[in-house]
Each structure stands twice: as C-alpha cells, then as structure tokens.
Write a protein that holds these residues in place. Structure first.
Motif, PDB file in Angstrom:
ATOM      1  N   GLN A   1       0.682  -1.184  -0.031  1.00 25.85           N
ATOM      2  CA  GLN A   1       0.044  -0.043   0.025  1.00 25.85           C
ATOM      3  C   GLN A   1       0.996   1.269  -0.011  1.00 25.85           C
ATOM      4  OE1 GLN A   1      -2.922   0.438   3.488  1.00 25.85           O
ATOM      5  NE2 GLN A   1      -4.424   1.307   2.085  1.00 25.85           N
ATOM      6  N   VAL A   2       1.968   1.259   0.680  1.00 26.24           N
ATOM      7  CA  VAL A   2       2.826   2.436   0.853  1.00 26.24           C
ATOM      8  C   VAL A   2       3.477   2.352  -0.799  1.00 26.24           C
ATOM      9  CG1 VAL A   2       5.092   3.162   1.717  1.00 26.24           C
ATOM     10  CG2 VAL A   2       3.440   2.336   3.294  1.00 26.24           C
ATOM     11  N   GLY A   3       3.956   1.540  -1.223  1.00 29.18           N
ATOM     12  CA  GLY A   3       4.458   1.710  -2.513  1.00 29.18           C
ATOM     13  C   GLY A   3       3.421   2.052  -3.758  1.00 29.18           C
ATOM     14  N   GLU A   4       2.360   1.746  -3.653  1.00 30.56           N
ATOM     15  CA  GLU A   4       1.209   1.985  -4.493  1.00 30.56           C
ATOM     16  C   GLU A   4       0.789   3.335  -4.521  1.00 30.56           C
ATOM     17  OE1 GLU A   4      -1.491   1.626  -7.640  1.00 30.56           O
ATOM     18  OE2 GLU A   4      -0.283  -0.054  -7.082  1.00 30.56           O
ATOM     19  N   THR A   5       0.697   3.925  -3.278  1.00 30.25           N
ATOM     20  CA  THR A   5       0.470   5.340  -2.850  1.00 30.25           C
ATOM     21  C   THR A   5       1.471   6.113  -3.366  1.00 30.25           C
ATOM     22  OG1 THR A   5      -0.872   4.653  -0.841  1.00 30.25           O
ATOM     23  CG2 THR A   5      -0.217   7.094  -1.258  1.00 30.25           C
ATOM     24  N   ALA A   6       2.808   5.855  -3.206  1.00 27.52           N
ATOM     25  CA  ALA A   6       3.972   6.488  -3.891  1.00 27.52           C
ATOM     26  C   ALA A   6       3.596   6.676  -5.163  1.00 27.52           C
ATOM     27  CB  ALA A   6       5.192   6.047  -3.337  1.00 27.52           C
ATOM     28  N   ALA A   7       3.424   5.552  -5.913  1.00 25.00           N
ATOM     29  CA  ALA A   7       3.368   5.344  -7.409  1.00 25.00           C
ATOM     30  C   ALA A   7       2.408   6.081  -7.733  1.00 25.00           C
ATOM     31  CB  ALA A   7       3.233   4.175  -7.955  1.00 25.00           C
ATOM     32  N   ARG A   8       1.078   6.308  -7.140  1.00 21.32           N
ATOM     33  CA  ARG A   8       0.058   7.173  -7.518  1.00 21.32           C
ATOM     34  C   ARG A   8       0.615   8.541  -7.476  1.00 21.32           C
ATOM     35  NH1 ARG A   8      -4.482   3.835  -4.907  1.00 21.32           N
ATOM     36  NH2 ARG A   8      -4.955   2.612  -6.847  1.00 21.32           N
ATOM     37  N   ILE A   9       1.227   8.967  -6.563  1.00 23.52           N
ATOM     38  CA  ILE A   9       1.688  10.427  -6.540  1.00 23.52           C
ATOM     39  C   ILE A   9       2.593  10.699  -7.723  1.00 23.52           C
ATOM     40  CG2 ILE A   9       2.717  12.079  -4.975  1.00 23.52           C
ATOM     41  CD1 ILE A   9       1.501  10.577  -2.477  1.00 23.52           C
ATOM     42  N   ARG A  10       3.540   9.869  -7.629  1.00 23.69           N
ATOM     43  CA  ARG A  10       4.419  10.165  -8.789  1.00 23.69           C
ATOM     44  C   ARG A  10       4.057  10.229 -10.109  1.00 23.69           C
ATOM     45  NH1 ARG A  10       7.499   7.306 -12.427  1.00 23.69           N
ATOM     46  NH2 ARG A  10       9.776   7.757 -12.579  1.00 23.69           N
ATOM     47  N   ARG A  11       2.643   9.460 -10.193  1.00 21.32           N
ATOM     48  CA  ARG A  11       2.071   9.454 -11.773  1.00 21.32           C
ATOM     49  C   ARG A  11       1.333  10.722 -11.984  1.00 21.32           C
ATOM     50  NH1 ARG A  11      -1.547   5.238 -11.027  1.00 21.32           N
ATOM     51  NH2 ARG A  11       0.240   3.706 -10.641  1.00 21.32           N
ATOM     52  N   LEU A  12       1.324  11.781 -10.944  1.00 21.20           N
ATOM     53  CA  LEU A  12       0.503  12.937 -11.169  1.00 21.20           C
ATOM     54  C   LEU A  12       1.412  13.618 -11.972  1.00 21.20           C
ATOM     55  CD1 LEU A  12      -0.525  13.565  -7.549  1.00 21.20           C
ATOM     56  CD2 LEU A  12      -2.081  12.994  -9.526  1.00 21.20           C
ATOM     57  N   ARG A  13       2.871  13.723 -11.849  1.00 25.83           N
ATOM     58  CA  ARG A  13       3.726  14.366 -12.639  1.00 25.83           C
ATOM     59  C   ARG A  13       5.054  13.780 -12.692  1.00 25.83           C
ATOM     60  NH1 ARG A  13       3.510  18.875 -16.299  1.00 25.83           N
ATOM     61  NH2 ARG A  13       2.489  20.218 -14.736  1.00 25.83           N
ATOM     62  N   PRO A  14       5.222  12.839 -13.678  1.00 27.53           N
ATOM     63  CA  PRO A  14       6.612  11.977 -13.719  1.00 27.53           C
ATOM     64  C   PRO A  14       7.565  12.700 -14.065  1.00 27.53           C
ATOM     65  CG  PRO A  14       4.877  11.296 -15.117  1.00 27.53           C
ATOM     66  CD  PRO A  14       4.356  12.283 -14.552  1.00 27.53           C
ATOM     67  N   PRO A  15       8.673  12.480 -13.959  1.00 28.90           N
ATOM     68  CA  PRO A  15      10.056  13.324 -14.318  1.00 28.90           C
ATOM     69  C   PRO A  15      10.184  13.177 -15.771  1.00 28.90           C
ATOM     70  CG  PRO A  15      10.653  11.701 -12.845  1.00 28.90           C
ATOM     71  CD  PRO A  15       9.185  11.343 -12.928  1.00 28.90           C
ATOM     72  N   GLU A  16      10.429  14.270 -16.403  1.00 30.85           N
ATOM     73  CA  GLU A  16      10.367  14.423 -17.908  1.00 30.85           C
ATOM     74  C   GLU A  16      12.033  14.584 -18.037  1.00 30.85           C
ATOM     75  OE1 GLU A  16      11.243  17.277 -19.873  1.00 30.85           O
ATOM     76  OE2 GLU A  16      11.723  18.424 -18.074  1.00 30.85           O
ATOM     77  N   PRO A  17      12.303  13.812 -19.253  1.00 26.36           N
ATOM     78  CA  PRO A  17      13.728  13.606 -19.635  1.00 26.36           C
ATOM     79  C   PRO A  17      14.449  14.889 -20.094  1.00 26.36           C
ATOM     80  CG  PRO A  17      12.430  12.892 -21.394  1.00 26.36           C
ATOM     81  CD  PRO A  17      11.512  13.217 -20.537  1.00 26.36           C
TER      82      PRO A  17
END
Length: 177
Positions: free
Chosen positions: A140-156
């Motif tokens: 659940q901790v990993g899934e929540t972190a992934a959902r927050i990261r998905r809001l604005r993933p790092p661009e290259p």
C-alpha cells in the motif's frame, strides 16, 4: 530456481501470529495485518518461527512458496518497524504542504493537487520539496507513492517532476541550433 521459501520467518517479541486455516494474522505494536496464503502452501508456527512447506511439486507451488514467505516477512516487518517511501519534487514552483491529513501539492498545473491519505497511510512533509509516505503495509505504501509520482512523472529534458528519492532520471539532449 529461488530457495527463498526455505528460510524461516523469525517472529520478534511483541508480535503475535495467529493461523486460522490458510489465513495468517500478524499483530504487533504498529497494527494488525491479515493475509490468506495460497492453497499449495502450508504454514507452520513452531518455536518462534514461521515455516512454509509446499504441499505439491508444481511450478505454481514453487512460485507461491517464495512469494508467501516474502509477504509474511513483510507483514512481520510492517507491524514492528513499518515502511516508508520518500518522494522528491524537482522543478521551479513545485512544492508540497500538509492540508489537515491530506497532501496538497503545486505541480505546475493551474490548480493545487490534493491527495487524501488511504486508510493506514500517513504523509509527512519535512521540506517543501520532500514527501514521506509511511505505513505498515509495504504494498500500500508503494502503491500510494506510485500514484503520487504518476501525477507528474519526471520528464527527460529538464528533469522536472515527482521522483523517488535517489532515482536517476535519464536525461536527453535538447534540440540544437
């Protein structure tokens, strides 16, 4: 072929494990977790350890053996010490703040992004550009972190966005004149 399933899971003091058929319940100082083990695996509790035994020699039983052992180990670790994931915000004007229990972030959109914490998860913002997600359930901790990261993933190109702490973002060269 992995042999992870052979290792016994040590039960520290202060943690109680209850076996009810295929359901394993782990209760500790930080909370309680329950999980149903696959039918191919038998869980035994003896002298302060959990051991897992395969009931058959199929490929699925072999896979479930190692998986079950790792998940039970994560449950014991979760109720004793818990899990934590750290996210970093990189970019001009990107920042986070707590709004009650919810996490409020400015990520370059025309509006703030508010994320309410799921049950069993807590957020902390030690710095404006750092978010700590903690809880007793590793998945659940990993899934929540992934959902927050998905809001604005790092661009290259500039590296702006939400990234995991220590994550290396592969950078690209911009256009040339």
């Amino acid at each position: 072929m992995s042999r992870i399933g052979k290792k016994a899971v040590a039960i520290p003091t202060g943690v109680t494990v209850t076996l009810d058929g295929q359901t394993v319940t782990v209760k500790g100082p930080k909370g309680q977790l329950a999980w149903t083990v696959a039918e191919e695996i038998e869980v035994r509790q003896e002298n302060g350890e959990l051991t897992l035994v395969k009931r058959s020699d199929t490929t699925r039983a072999q896979a479930m053996w190692g998986l079950s052992r790792t998940l039970l180990s994560n449950m014991v670790t979760g109720v004793t010490t818990g899990f934590e994931r750290t996210l970093e915000l990189v970019g001009v004007g990107y920042r986070a703040a707590m709004k009650g229990q919810a996490l409020s972030m400015q990520l370059g959109f025309s509006h703030d992004v508010d994320v309410p914490p799921p049950a069993g998860i807590s957020f902390a913002v030690p710095k404006q550009t750092e978010i700590k997600i903690s809880g007793i359930d590793k998945q659940q901790v990993g899934e929540t972190a992934a959902r927050i990261r998905r809001l604005r993933p790092p661009e290259p190109y500039k590296g702006k966005g939400v990234r995991y702490a220590g994550e290396q973002v592969r950078r690209k060269e911009g256009k040339k004149k």
